[in-house]
Design a protein around this motif. Sequence first.
Motif, PDB file in Angstrom:
ATOM      1  N   CYS A 168       3.057 -11.162   9.339  1.00 40.36           N
ATOM      2  CA  CYS A 168       3.268  -9.906   8.611  1.00 40.36           C
ATOM      3  C   CYS A 168       1.986  -9.086   8.646  1.00 40.36           C
ATOM      4  CB  CYS A 168       3.725 -10.149   7.168  1.00 40.36           C
ATOM      5  SG  CYS A 168       2.398 -10.617   6.022  1.00 40.36           S
ATOM      6  N   ASP A 169       2.117  -7.803   8.395  1.00 41.51           N
ATOM      7  CA  ASP A 169       0.997  -6.886   8.255  1.00 41.51           C
ATOM      8  C   ASP A 169       0.003  -7.462   7.235  1.00 41.51           C
ATOM      9  OD1 ASP A 169      -0.665  -4.718   7.389  1.00 41.51           O
ATOM     10  OD2 ASP A 169       0.865  -3.262   7.929  1.00 41.51           O
ATOM     11  N   TYR A 170      -1.256  -7.503   7.591  1.00 38.87           N
ATOM     12  CA  TYR A 170      -2.248  -8.101   6.692  1.00 38.87           C
ATOM     13  C   TYR A 170      -2.307  -7.405   5.343  1.00 38.87           C
ATOM     14  CZ  TYR A 170      -5.797  -4.387   7.219  1.00 38.87           C
ATOM     15  OH  TYR A 170      -6.485  -3.192   7.164  1.00 38.87           O
ATOM     16  N   ARG A 171      -1.911  -6.132   5.303  1.00 41.69           N
ATOM     17  CA  ARG A 171      -1.960  -5.397   4.038  1.00 41.69           C
ATOM     18  C   ARG A 171      -0.886  -5.871   3.064  1.00 41.69           C
ATOM     19  NH1 ARG A 171      -1.764   0.436   6.686  1.00 41.69           N
ATOM     20  NH2 ARG A 171      -0.135  -0.744   7.778  1.00 41.69           N
ATOM     21  N   GLU A 220      -0.618  -5.718  14.484  1.00 46.95           N
ATOM     22  CA  GLU A 220      -0.119  -4.859  13.412  1.00 46.95           C
ATOM     23  C   GLU A 220       0.836  -5.593  12.481  1.00 46.95           C
ATOM     24  OE1 GLU A 220      -1.213  -1.973  12.826  1.00 46.95           O
ATOM     25  OE2 GLU A 220      -2.088  -1.231  14.678  1.00 46.95           O
ATOM     26  N   THR A 221       1.421  -6.689  12.955  1.00 49.89           N
ATOM     27  CA  THR A 221       2.392  -7.421  12.129  1.00 49.89           C
ATOM     28  C   THR A 221       2.099  -8.920  12.066  1.00 49.89           C
ATOM     29  OG1 THR A 221       3.875  -7.563  14.048  1.00 49.89           O
ATOM     30  CG2 THR A 221       4.257  -5.748  12.495  1.00 49.89           C
ATOM     31  N   SER A 222       0.822  -9.285  12.155  1.00 47.21           N
ATOM     32  CA  SER A 222       0.457 -10.699  12.001  1.00 47.21           C
ATOM     33  C   SER A 222      -1.019 -10.795  11.627  1.00 47.21           C
ATOM     34  CB  SER A 222       0.729 -11.487  13.292  1.00 47.21           C
ATOM     35  OG  SER A 222      -0.068 -11.003  14.355  1.00 47.21           O
ATOM     36  N   HIS A 223      -1.374 -11.899  10.959  1.00 47.52           N
ATOM     37  CA  HIS A 223      -2.766 -12.097  10.589  1.00 47.52           C
ATOM     38  C   HIS A 223      -3.077 -13.582  10.415  1.00 47.52           C
ATOM     39  CE1 HIS A 223      -0.796 -11.930   6.557  1.00 47.52           C
ATOM     40  NE2 HIS A 223      -1.720 -12.805   6.216  1.00 47.52           N
ATOM     41  N   TRP A 224      -4.365 -13.872  10.367  1.00 44.15           N
ATOM     42  CA  TRP A 224      -4.870 -15.212  10.081  1.00 44.15           C
ATOM     43  C   TRP A 224      -5.289 -15.241   8.623  1.00 44.15           C
ATOM     44  CZ3 TRP A 224      -3.854 -18.288  14.040  1.00 44.15           C
ATOM     45  CH2 TRP A 224      -3.784 -17.728  15.317  1.00 44.15           C
ATOM     46  N   TYR A 225      -4.777 -16.200   7.898  1.00 46.28           N
ATOM     47  CA  TYR A 225      -5.015 -16.272   6.461  1.00 46.28           C
ATOM     48  C   TYR A 225      -5.817 -17.525   6.145  1.00 46.28           C
ATOM     49  CZ  TYR A 225      -3.889 -16.582   1.448  1.00 46.28           C
ATOM     50  OH  TYR A 225      -3.958 -16.687   0.082  1.00 46.28           O
ATOM     51  N   LEU A 279       9.574 -12.624   5.585  1.00 44.40           N
ATOM     52  CA  LEU A 279      10.901 -12.019   5.448  1.00 44.40           C
ATOM     53  C   LEU A 279      10.785 -10.556   5.036  1.00 44.40           C
ATOM     54  CD1 LEU A 279      12.774 -14.966   3.693  1.00 44.40           C
ATOM     55  CD2 LEU A 279      13.076 -14.178   6.047  1.00 44.40           C
ATOM     56  N   GLN A 280       9.802 -10.244   4.211  1.00 41.33           N
ATOM     57  CA  GLN A 280       9.547  -8.855   3.829  1.00 41.33           C
ATOM     58  C   GLN A 280       9.216  -8.025   5.069  1.00 41.33           C
ATOM     59  OE1 GLN A 280       6.096  -8.382   1.367  1.00 41.33           O
ATOM     60  NE2 GLN A 280       6.522  -6.247   0.865  1.00 41.33           N
ATOM     61  N   GLN A 281       8.361  -8.561   5.947  1.00 45.49           N
ATOM     62  CA  GLN A 281       7.995  -7.828   7.169  1.00 45.49           C
ATOM     63  C   GLN A 281       9.217  -7.567   8.045  1.00 45.49           C
ATOM     64  OE1 GLN A 281       4.662  -6.718   8.258  1.00 45.49           O
ATOM     65  NE2 GLN A 281       6.166  -5.526   9.420  1.00 45.49           N
ATOM     66  N   ARG A 282      10.090  -8.560   8.141  1.00 49.13           N
ATOM     67  CA  ARG A 282      11.307  -8.362   8.948  1.00 49.13           C
ATOM     68  C   ARG A 282      12.151  -7.236   8.387  1.00 49.13           C
ATOM     69  NH1 ARG A 282      13.467 -14.597   9.812  1.00 49.13           N
ATOM     70  NH2 ARG A 282      11.503 -15.475  10.608  1.00 49.13           N
ATOM     71  N   ASN A 283      12.278  -7.181   7.064  1.00 46.52           N
ATOM     72  CA  ASN A 283      13.053  -6.109   6.448  1.00 46.52           C
ATOM     73  C   ASN A 283      12.401  -4.750   6.699  1.00 46.52           C
ATOM     74  OD1 ASN A 283      15.457  -6.962   5.386  1.00 46.52           O
ATOM     75  ND2 ASN A 283      14.734  -7.158   3.287  1.00 46.52           N
ATOM     76  N   LEU A 284      11.080  -4.689   6.575  1.00 47.35           N
ATOM     77  CA  LEU A 284      10.379  -3.427   6.806  1.00 47.35           C
ATOM     78  C   LEU A 284      10.512  -2.982   8.260  1.00 47.35           C
ATOM     79  CD1 LEU A 284       7.141  -4.094   4.715  1.00 47.35           C
ATOM     80  CD2 LEU A 284       9.062  -2.606   4.110  1.00 47.35           C
TER      81      LEU A 284
END
Length: 362
Positions: A151-154, A272-277, A313-318
Amino acid sequence: MDIEQVPTKTWPRNAWYVACTPDEIDGKPLGRQICGERMVFFRGGDGKVAALDDFCPHRGAPLSLGFVQGGALVCGYHGLAMGCEGSTVAMPGQRVGGFPPIRTFPVIERYGFIWVWPGDAEAADPARLHHLEWAESDEWAYGGGLYHVACDYRLMIDNLMDLTHETYVHATSIGQKEIDEAPVKTRVVGKEVVTSRFMDGIKAPPFWQMALESAGLPGDATVDRWQVCRFSLPSHVMIEVGVALEGKGGYDADDKDKASSIVVDFITPETETSHWYFWGMARRFAVQDKALTDTIREGQGKIFGEDMEILQLQQRNLDRYPDRKLLLLNIDAGGVRSRMMIDRALAEEAGARQLTQRADTV
């Protein structure tokens, strides 16, 4: 390219991001995409970490598929060996002295992490790396891990700057109804966005009952609980959390009367739609108890796994409904102000690039 056509990303480039932990490059290279750049990290012969463009100048193979030998990074395709400064140092049967170097990225190894600067190398300033007191003091214990989140890191920043979701997403560990009921205060303090919530005279949820007992305090005691979320550029969130015996001063209570920690969140954009946490917890109680560190790491990993499921799942919806407008509530203030701080940093970088381009055309 015209000035107006300069591409922009959603992350500041001139900043220090956590790239990896030392164990990830123990005797081997590591390929990782950070802020849209494909990098390879390895430890040279002098023990220092290097970061290069993950692109062999010979035939374009990823250097991260190779191996480290004699302090150089050897390409796993044809054996071209790269030095820490990005220069070709050897290749079987070939003179390589005139080969042009590849791009390198500034790196710092500090606080138990390896940090990289993906932007203008000349602007890389070690003084801009945050000071982490808990990483240098014997009065703290730390344990953590790493997740790759699609997902977007933001979105992760939004999640961490508004802990209201704990009541619902983490109901069996750190959530409780009092989180919903306590007022939230958001403000900007220096270079930080700070969101705080204080809950007095409550019973601790399961995780904090365990923490109290580990600190030598009664787990069933009535406590004062706090959550203080601190966002700082480029994408770091430190959350001061804890419980103290009721009436002992809450957040300011003496260590003997509380169990307190810092939830550590280093969020490094990949795409833009993934990050390392990089997540973890630094605690101020029972610091010599390594078994407790492992227990907390396991529990925290499960908690953040619940977050990850929701966020992906939120990112997929967005992605599915990119034009839908989202509602903003008062609990969103921390995330909104954090994004504003990011946007200002992006605007400053864009302005600096435009000035540079204008100067180049004169």
